[in-house]
Design an enzyme around this catalytic site. Structure first.
Site, mmCIF file in Angstrom:
data_model
loop_
_atom_site.group_PDB
_atom_site.id
_atom_site.type_symbol
_atom_site.label_atom_id
_atom_site.label_comp_id
_atom_site.label_asym_id
_atom_site.label_seq_id
_atom_site.Cartn_x
_atom_site.Cartn_y
_atom_site.Cartn_z
ATOM 1 N N ASP A 29 0.841 -1.200 0.000
ATOM 2 C CA ASP A 29 0.000 0.000 0.000
ATOM 3 C C ASP A 29 0.878 1.252 0.000
ATOM 4 O O ASP A 29 1.359 1.681 1.051
ATOM 5 C CB ASP A 29 -0.917 -0.020 1.237
ATOM 6 C CG ASP A 29 -1.854 1.189 1.283
ATOM 7 O OD1 ASP A 29 -1.934 1.915 0.265
ATOM 8 O OD2 ASP A 29 -2.504 1.390 2.332
ATOM 9 N N LYS B 70 1.569 7.944 0.419
ATOM 10 C CA LYS B 70 1.949 7.974 1.835
ATOM 11 C C LYS B 70 3.307 8.639 1.988
ATOM 12 O O LYS B 70 4.114 8.606 1.062
ATOM 13 C CB LYS B 70 2.052 6.534 2.366
ATOM 14 C CG LYS B 70 0.732 5.840 2.590
ATOM 15 C CD LYS B 70 0.946 4.464 3.194
ATOM 16 C CE LYS B 70 -0.367 3.757 3.424
ATOM 17 N NZ LYS B 70 -1.209 4.403 4.452
ATOM 18 N N ASP C 256 0.203 -4.953 4.601
ATOM 19 C CA ASP C 256 -1.193 -4.589 4.380
ATOM 20 C C ASP C 256 -2.026 -5.752 3.823
ATOM 21 O O ASP C 256 -3.199 -5.586 3.523
ATOM 22 C CB ASP C 256 -1.267 -3.356 3.465
ATOM 23 C CG ASP C 256 -2.455 -2.468 3.782
ATOM 24 O OD1 ASP C 256 -3.030 -2.607 4.878
ATOM 25 O OD2 ASP C 256 -2.817 -1.650 2.923
ATOM 26 N N ASP D 9 -5.769 6.452 -0.626
ATOM 27 C CA ASP D 9 -5.125 5.668 0.428
ATOM 28 C C ASP D 9 -6.156 4.943 1.300
ATOM 29 O O ASP D 9 -5.791 4.099 2.116
ATOM 30 C CB ASP D 9 -4.239 6.587 1.281
ATOM 31 C CG ASP D 9 -3.242 5.807 2.116
ATOM 32 O OD1 ASP D 9 -3.086 4.591 1.886
ATOM 33 O OD2 ASP D 9 -2.614 6.422 3.003
ATOM 34 N N GLU E 30 -7.986 2.519 0.540
ATOM 35 C CA GLU E 30 -8.238 1.533 -0.520
ATOM 36 C C GLU E 30 -8.745 0.200 0.013
ATOM 37 O O GLU E 30 -9.390 -0.552 -0.720
ATOM 38 C CB GLU E 30 -6.944 1.304 -1.321
ATOM 39 C CG GLU E 30 -5.955 0.287 -0.719
ATOM 40 C CD GLU E 30 -5.398 0.676 0.635
ATOM 41 O OE1 GLU E 30 -5.438 1.878 0.969
ATOM 42 O OE2 GLU E 30 -4.949 -0.216 1.378
ATOM 43 N N ARG F 209 -11.099 -0.561 2.154
ATOM 44 C CA ARG F 209 -12.564 -0.651 2.114
ATOM 45 C C ARG F 209 -13.071 -0.811 0.680
ATOM 46 O O ARG F 209 -14.120 -1.393 0.443
ATOM 47 C CB ARG F 209 -13.167 0.577 2.806
ATOM 48 C CG ARG F 209 -12.794 1.888 2.183
ATOM 49 C CD ARG F 209 -13.010 3.075 3.121
ATOM 50 N NE ARG F 209 -11.873 3.268 4.034
ATOM 51 C CZ ARG F 209 -11.822 4.230 4.945
ATOM 52 N NH1 ARG F 209 -12.840 5.082 5.094
ATOM 53 N NH2 ARG F 209 -10.773 4.350 5.729
HETATM 54 N N1 BES Z 1 -3.296 0.189 5.252
HETATM 55 C C1 BES Z 1 -3.660 1.470 5.711
HETATM 56 C C2 BES Z 1 -3.938 1.502 7.209
HETATM 57 C C3 BES Z 1 -2.724 1.390 8.086
HETATM 58 C C4 BES Z 1 -1.855 2.447 8.234
HETATM 59 C C5 BES Z 1 -2.500 0.241 8.792
HETATM 60 C C6 BES Z 1 -0.756 2.325 9.064
HETATM 61 C C7 BES Z 1 -1.427 0.127 9.638
HETATM 62 C C8 BES Z 1 -0.540 1.171 9.766
HETATM 63 C C9 BES Z 1 -4.909 1.949 5.006
HETATM 64 O O1 BES Z 1 -5.041 1.558 3.686
HETATM 65 C C10 BES Z 1 -4.858 3.444 5.017
HETATM 66 O O2 BES Z 1 -3.987 3.975 4.415
HETATM 67 N N2 BES Z 1 -5.796 4.055 5.705
HETATM 68 C C11 BES Z 1 -5.825 5.463 5.810
HETATM 69 C C12 BES Z 1 -7.254 5.914 5.674
HETATM 70 C C13 BES Z 1 -7.422 7.391 5.547
HETATM 71 C C14 BES Z 1 -6.871 7.860 4.214
HETATM 72 C C15 BES Z 1 -8.884 7.723 5.650
HETATM 73 C C16 BES Z 1 -5.256 5.843 7.170
HETATM 74 O O3 BES Z 1 -5.488 5.127 8.140
HETATM 75 O O4 BES Z 1 -4.541 6.838 7.235
HETATM 76 ZN ZN ZN Z 2 -4.104 -0.163 3.195
HETATM 77 MN MN MN Z 3 -4.046 2.855 2.363
#
Ligand code: BES
Ligand code: ZN
Ligand code: MN
Length: 503
Positions: free
Chosen positions: A279, A286, A297, A356, A358, A360
């Protein structure tokens, strides 16, 4: 490693047969009170007070986590005795037991001991049974011995000395302990698979790789498997899933793995695992720091596959389906852009305000696909949000469900398996944060309660069956010096299925 159970009621006489049996080491516990009981007392008697003398001399005070080997012990079949400090007897909880067990395994793994007789599972752990203690000891040992060196130029292939572990239990507990030993080993095998898949880097553990792992599992364990490729995913109209894979050159896969342990007509439990093999965030890129950890991920997918392996090895009498949507989330000229609107398999249109978010987007289509199995329950597992880590840290997984009965079952399983989860809210009021001016729903709900709005997004696709969601972002792997996958929540999921199967 081979685990077996031997009944032995220490209170009923000398148990000389047990004590004269050959082994390299007998493990016994000493409380801080220094009053010996059970196996420790029997061995003390058989060795003419050796244990008492050692304790009196002050070499073993029973402090939690302390260990002491006694060598060339006379009067019993074993050549060594390992004394393990248990701490205070009235504080002998599952945590104290866990510490004692870990200390014992560490001491033993530092030697050439091949065969061990382990008596600690007979100790009275608060609110826990002997069979629970056997399983916990097996898992602790297997977690101590887990290593991931396959990508080192010189992989660590030195075999472990320790081969056979015999657990003594009271004869009343023998039957349950035998089941626990079998299930403990199967669970550890499932967790090892999950850990390996998590630890493999994104350039090895691709969607195609996960598909091949599923095929191998199907072959080894007589499961049914289908791995759908890009064309078939398009034919299913999984527009949301496809929007995530667009920027990647790795082909997406949709894995359908089925275990049939009950009648064909029995409604299955469906497990859905997020399988983002890397991811980057996509166009909503990111930051670079620790981005390598986004190889983890796919830990939802890994845990679902590990659970299937465990369930199959246990031969549980229920039907389970694993669904894994898997792809990469990459930025590219053709990648999905913030503001793009995509149509999910359910027909719901989604405004992708942040590429990001993604997980869901791939899960919602898998959740719609799940309907065709008329599931008894669906549980999805995902490293879904950083917000869940902010809310719960690295101890509890986040559990989201509107179904109190299902949530209760999962929380019970979580406690039994010592794989903590905490129930989070899922009130309809949070749905407002997902409003889109241009589509049916937005894929993000802003910063407040980020893990809740992510779950709310998923809930929209789960109206056809009882559903729960586990956000494992904080528990699937460890960062820092001990960086590595944990194998969670395979214990929770497997226990949930054991309980459902009534086994
Ligand atoms: N895979 C990430 C969530 C994540 C981040 C898990 C860090 C473990 C450590 C997910 O896809 C993500 O990026 N989520 C975003 C959502 C936001 C853009 C609404 C997040 O948590 O920042
Ligand atoms: Zn993710
Ligand atoms: Mn993500």
């Amino acid at each position: 490693m081979d685990f077996s159970i031997k009944a032995c009621d220490w209170s009923k006489g000398a148990q000389s047969g047990f004590l004269t049996g050959k082994s390299d080491c007998v493990v016994i516990g000493v409380f801080e009170s220094q009053s010996l009981s059970g196996a420790a007392l029997a061995i003390d008697e058989a060795t003419k007070g050796l244990v008492t003398r050692i304790v009196k001399a002050g070499d073993m005070e029973g402090k939690a986590g302390s260990t002491l080997f006694l060598h060339e012990v006379q009067g019993i079949g074993a050549s060594r005795v390992l004394l393990v400090g248990l701490g205070k007897q009235d504080a002998f909880t599952q945590k104290a037991y866990g510490e004692a067990v870990k200390a014992a395994w560490r001491a033993i793994l530092g030697t050439k001991i091949v065969q061990v007789t382990f008596t600690l599972a007979q100790l009275p752990v608060k609110e826990r049974s002997s069979d629970w203690a056997v399983r916990a000891a097996i898992l602790a040992l297997r977690s101590e011995t887990y290593r991931f060196t396959q990508l080192k130029s010189k992989p660590d292939t030195t075999p472990r000395a320790l081969k056979r572990i015999v657990f003594s239990v009271d004869s009343a507990d023998e039957k349950a302990a035998k089941v626990a030993a079998k299930q403990g080993a199967a669970l550890a095998n499932g967790m090892d698979l999950t850990r390996d898949l998590g630890n493999l880097p994104g350039n090895v553990c691709t969607p195609t790789y996960l598909g091949n792992v599923a095929k191998k599992l199907a072959k080894d364990w007589k499961l049914k498997v289908e791995v759908l490729g890009q064309k078939q995913i398009e034919a299913l109209k999984m527009g949301s899933f496809l929007s995530v894979t667009r920027g990647s050159v790795e082909p997406p896969q949709f894995i359908v793995l089925q275990y049939q342990g009950a009648g064909a007509k029995e409604a299955p439990v469906v497990l859905v695992g997020k399988g983002i093999t890397f991811d980057t965030g996509g166009i909503s890129l990111k930051p670079g720091e620790a981005m390598d950890e986004m190889k983890y991920d796919m830990c939802g997918a890994g845990s679902v596959l590990g659970t299937m392996r465990a369930v199959a090895e246990m031969g549980l009498k229920l039907n389970v389906v694993a669904l894994v949507p898997t792809c990469e989330n990459m930025p590219a000229g053709n990648a999905t852009k913030p503001g793009d609107i995509v149509t999910s398999m359910s027909g719901t249109t989604i405004e992708v305000l942040n590429t990001d978010a993604e997980g869901r987007l791939i899960l919602c289509d898998a959740l719609t696909y799940a309907e065709r199995f008329k599931p008894a329950a669906v549980v999805d597992v995902a490293t879904l949000t950083g917000a869940c880590i902010i809310a719960l840290g690295h101890h509890n997984a986040g559990l989201f469900s509107k179904d109190d009965a299902l949530a209760g079952e999962l929380l019970d399983a979580s406690r039994e398996a010592d794989d903590p989860a905490w129930r989070m809210p899922l009130d309809d009021e949070y749905q407002d944060q997902l409003k889109s001016n241009f589509a049916d729903v937005a894929n993000i709900g802003g910063r407040p309660a980020g893990s809740v709005t992510a779950a709310c997004f998923l809930s929209r696709f789960t109206q056809a069956y009882p559903w729960a969601h586990l956000d494992i972002a904080g528990v699937a792997w460890k960062s820092g010096a001990a960086k590595g996958a944990t194998g969670r929540p395979v214990p929770l999921l497997t226990q949930f299925l054991i309980d459902r199967a009534g086994q």
